[in-house]
Motif scaffolding. Structure first.
Motif, mmCIF file in Angstrom:
data_model
loop_
_atom_site.group_PDB
_atom_site.id
_atom_site.type_symbol
_atom_site.label_atom_id
_atom_site.label_comp_id
_atom_site.label_asym_id
_atom_site.label_seq_id
_atom_site.Cartn_x
_atom_site.Cartn_y
_atom_site.Cartn_z
ATOM 1 N N LEU A 63 7.273 0.127 2.239
ATOM 2 C CA LEU A 63 6.814 -1.220 2.567
ATOM 3 C C LEU A 63 5.511 -1.538 1.850
ATOM 4 N N TYR A 64 4.622 -0.564 1.832
ATOM 5 C CA TYR A 64 3.328 -0.766 1.180
ATOM 6 C C TYR A 64 3.471 -0.873 -0.335
ATOM 7 N N LEU A 65 4.445 -0.159 -0.890
ATOM 8 C CA LEU A 65 4.595 -0.127 -2.346
ATOM 9 C C LEU A 65 5.424 -1.276 -2.913
ATOM 10 N N THR A 66 6.270 -1.879 -2.092
ATOM 11 C CA THR A 66 7.256 -2.809 -2.648
ATOM 12 C C THR A 66 6.891 -4.275 -2.548
ATOM 13 N N HIS A 67 6.028 -4.643 -1.601
ATOM 14 C CA HIS A 67 5.844 -6.084 -1.412
ATOM 15 C C HIS A 67 4.426 -6.415 -0.960
ATOM 16 N N SER A 68 3.938 -7.537 -1.435
ATOM 17 C CA SER A 68 2.564 -7.945 -1.125
ATOM 18 C C SER A 68 2.422 -8.509 0.283
ATOM 19 N N ALA A 69 3.510 -8.616 1.030
ATOM 20 C CA ALA A 69 3.415 -9.137 2.399
ATOM 21 C C ALA A 69 2.598 -8.209 3.285
ATOM 22 N N TRP A 70 2.559 -6.927 2.940
ATOM 23 C CA TRP A 70 1.773 -5.971 3.712
ATOM 24 C C TRP A 70 0.524 -5.643 2.916
ATOM 25 N N HIS A 71 -0.563 -6.303 3.275
ATOM 26 C CA HIS A 71 -1.775 -6.265 2.475
ATOM 27 C C HIS A 71 -2.619 -5.021 2.721
ATOM 28 N N SER A 72 -2.284 -4.250 3.733
ATOM 29 C CA SER A 72 -3.060 -3.052 4.041
ATOM 30 C C SER A 72 -2.123 -1.988 4.592
ATOM 31 N N LEU A 73 -2.635 -0.767 4.636
ATOM 32 C CA LEU A 73 -1.858 0.315 5.221
ATOM 33 C C LEU A 73 -1.605 0.070 6.705
ATOM 34 N N THR A 74 -2.561 -0.567 7.363
ATOM 35 C CA THR A 74 -2.368 -0.893 8.775
ATOM 36 C C THR A 74 -1.168 -1.809 8.957
ATOM 37 N N ASP A 75 -1.070 -2.852 8.125
ATOM 38 C CA ASP A 75 0.061 -3.776 8.221
ATOM 39 C C ASP A 75 1.381 -3.065 7.944
ATOM 40 N N ALA A 76 1.397 -2.208 6.918
ATOM 41 C CA ALA A 76 2.622 -1.488 6.587
ATOM 42 C C ALA A 76 3.011 -0.519 7.703
ATOM 43 N N LEU A 77 2.019 0.175 8.268
ATOM 44 C CA LEU A 77 2.287 1.100 9.368
ATOM 45 C C LEU A 77 2.772 0.343 10.591
ATOM 46 N N PHE A 78 2.152 -0.803 10.875
ATOM 47 C CA PHE A 78 2.587 -1.625 12.005
ATOM 48 C C PHE A 78 4.053 -2.011 11.844
ATOM 49 N N GLU A 79 4.417 -2.460 10.636
ATOM 50 C CA GLU A 79 5.798 -2.888 10.389
ATOM 51 C C GLU A 79 6.777 -1.726 10.536
ATOM 52 N N SER A 80 6.378 -0.562 10.052
ATOM 53 C CA SER A 80 7.237 0.614 10.155
ATOM 54 C C SER A 80 7.444 1.028 11.603
ATOM 55 N N ILE A 81 6.356 1.082 12.367
ATOM 56 C CA ILE A 81 6.458 1.460 13.776
ATOM 57 C C ILE A 81 7.239 0.407 14.556
#
Length: 498
Positions: free
Chosen positions: A102-120
């Motif tokens: 999620l963090y590597l593929t799209h700019s919608a997740w601007h931080s690791l926190t956002d990517a981790l939130f989406e994953s969880i």
């Protein structure tokens, strides 16, 4: 005679953690394979995001290998405490690695926190998202991956591991008990726990395929049908469109979604028994399922009736269509939407938030406190009232003509107390981040019940929530998915004593 090292507490702890380390490594290596299907999706659509998934799969596989290799030859019995620790560690570690693509593929997740939130949020089948807008323009592989996270997390990937990885060589019952939702954790469908887990997943797959076929026949594209089927049966709620199910403007799709959301929020053991005995009567004979249907009937009448009486929508039909869908979406913790209930009249918005606490059955993909606990809690309340009148009477609590042990009943009372206390505590914490009390409470309710949407600014996404607020909701999602005690128990001193 055992050596001093073997008999020492340090030696026992080393053996215990060797078992935990070995299983987490194996499960993490297995999870790396789930990042390969998005590669195929991306190659099919030619959107060039596949390298991120290969990198994430390689990193996950390598990490699992590094964890597993030093203890690869260890064979030992898995105790109950180790089972709890494995489940908690695996959900945390899996979510962290699941955030990589999620963090590597799209700019919608601007931080690791956002990517981790989406994953969880995906793996816990919560469905809350940090994406404010732009789902319609996202790469297909990303949209598919989000729905796939729901699908694996909905039934519980640890239960999947017990079903298909008997090579673990340890007691699968400990993992199964730690992962399975609801108060009846020792119930097995078949004599072997591996067969029980496999039976649950068979029903899960069949329901998902049926849901996808229904969506396709009702007008969704094949891609939308597959993604929404995975999100529906898992009661997750991630969609491929910003407008969620409302994007399709189809009564047939909405009806199908409601039916499969209810199926996902029902006890899968009941689905299995009904399938095995080829009888639908088993549903109506089940006390929890009867209470489940009654709950939605009462909520549906109240919500749809008040919407029509207040003139929120132009007709009775539209009131029923909008009201009933939101009742089922919130109650089953699926999180789909065809309307924004934040500004509905009277107490209806709060009623929908409260529905997220109580709308799913034990042994389902839904969250919350589970209907069976509400049934037993109500019976306990009735018994206490009866005891005031007849202090010396023996008043056992029965469920389907079977006496429920007092230990189970009292445990449910303790569960309610802790669940409510944590919800209030986290709600206060969210208020301190700047949210108003209603929005804060609805955000925490959506997270701890794994429901997703709240009210007001968090009805569609949590993009406006602060960084600290997102971490609070991350903790709430994990607590809800692990039913609070599974997570809390590892923080008690007695857990770590020999």
């Amino acid at each position: 005679m055992r050596s001093a090292h073997t008999a020492s507490p340090a030696g026992a702890a080393k053996r215990r953690f060797a078992a935990v380390q070995r299983i987490v490594g194996l499960l993490l290596m297995g999870f790396s394979t789930t990042m390969l299907p998005p590669v195929a999706v991306d190659l099919f659509y030619g959107e060039n995001t596949w390298p991120a998934y290969l990198i994430a799969a390689a990193l996950t596989l390598l990490a699992g290998l590094i964890i597993w290799w030093p203890v690869r030859n260890y064979r030992g019995e898995l105790k109950v405490r180790e089972g709890f620790l494995i489940v908690v560690l695996f959900w945390v570690v899996l979510s962290a690695f699941g955030a990589i693509p999620l963090y590597l593929t799209h700019s919608a997740w601007h931080s690791l926190t956002d990517a981790l939130f989406e994953s969880i949020s995906g793996l816990t089948a919560t469905g809350a998202t940090t994406v404010a807008a732009g789902l319609d323009l996202m790469p297909h592989a990303t949209l598919y991956y989000r729905s796939q996270l729901h699908w694996f997390g909905g039934m519980g990937i640890v239960v999947l591991a017990v079903a298909v990885l008997p090579m673990l060589g340890v007691g699968g019952m400990q993992l199964y008990r730690a992962e399975t939702p609801g108060p009846m954790k020792d119930t097995k469908l078949t004599p072997r726990i591996t067969s029980s887990a496999r039976a649950l997943w068979t029903i899960y797959v069949l329901l998902t395929l049926s849901c996808a076929l229904a969506y396709r026949l009702l007008g969704m594209s094949s891609f939308d049908a597959i993604c929404h089927a995975m999100s529906t049966v898992s009661t997750g709620g991630f969609s491929t469109h910003d407008a969620s199910i409302g994007y399709f403007h189809s009564l047939g799709i909405e009806i199908a979604a409601m039916l499969f959301m209810l199926a996902g929020a029902s006890n899968f053991a009941l689905h299995f028994l009904a399938w095995e005995q080829r009888s639908l009567r088993l549903y109506l004979r089940n006390a929890e399922f009867r209470a489940f249907l009654l709950l939605y009937l009462v909520l549906g009448v109240i919500v749809c009736g008040l919407l029509y009486a207040a003139g929120t929508y132009g007709s009775l039909g539209e009131s029923v269509r909008k009201g009933l869908f939101q009742v089922i979406a919130y109650g089953t913790d699926a999180g789909f939407a065809t309307a924004d209930p934040s500004h509905w009249p009277h107490f209806l918005p709060l009623l929908l938030v409260l529905a997220t606490f109580m709308g799913s059955c034990a042994g389902s993909t839904g969250g919350g406190v589970k209907v069976i606990r509400l049934v037993l809690f109500g019976k306990q309340a009735s018994r206490e009232i009866a005891r005031l009148i007849h202090p010396s009477a023996e008043l056992p609590i029965k469920l389907e003509n079977k006496i429920v042990p007092d230990a189970v009943v009292y445990a449910i009372g303790g569960f309610f107390s802790v669940y409510i206390a944590i919800t209030l505590l986290l709600s206060f914490a969210m208020v301190f981040t700047g949210l108003d009390p209603v929005t804060a409470f609805s955000a925490v309710a959506g997270a701890i019940n794994n429901g997703g949407p709240g009210l007001n600014s968090v009805v569609a996404n949590v993009a406006s929530v602060s960084e600290i607020g997102k971490w609070i909701l991350i903790v709430a999602m994990l607590m809800g998915r692990l039913e609070v005690f599974t997570l809390l128990v590892i923080f008690t001193p007695s857990f770590w004593r020999r």
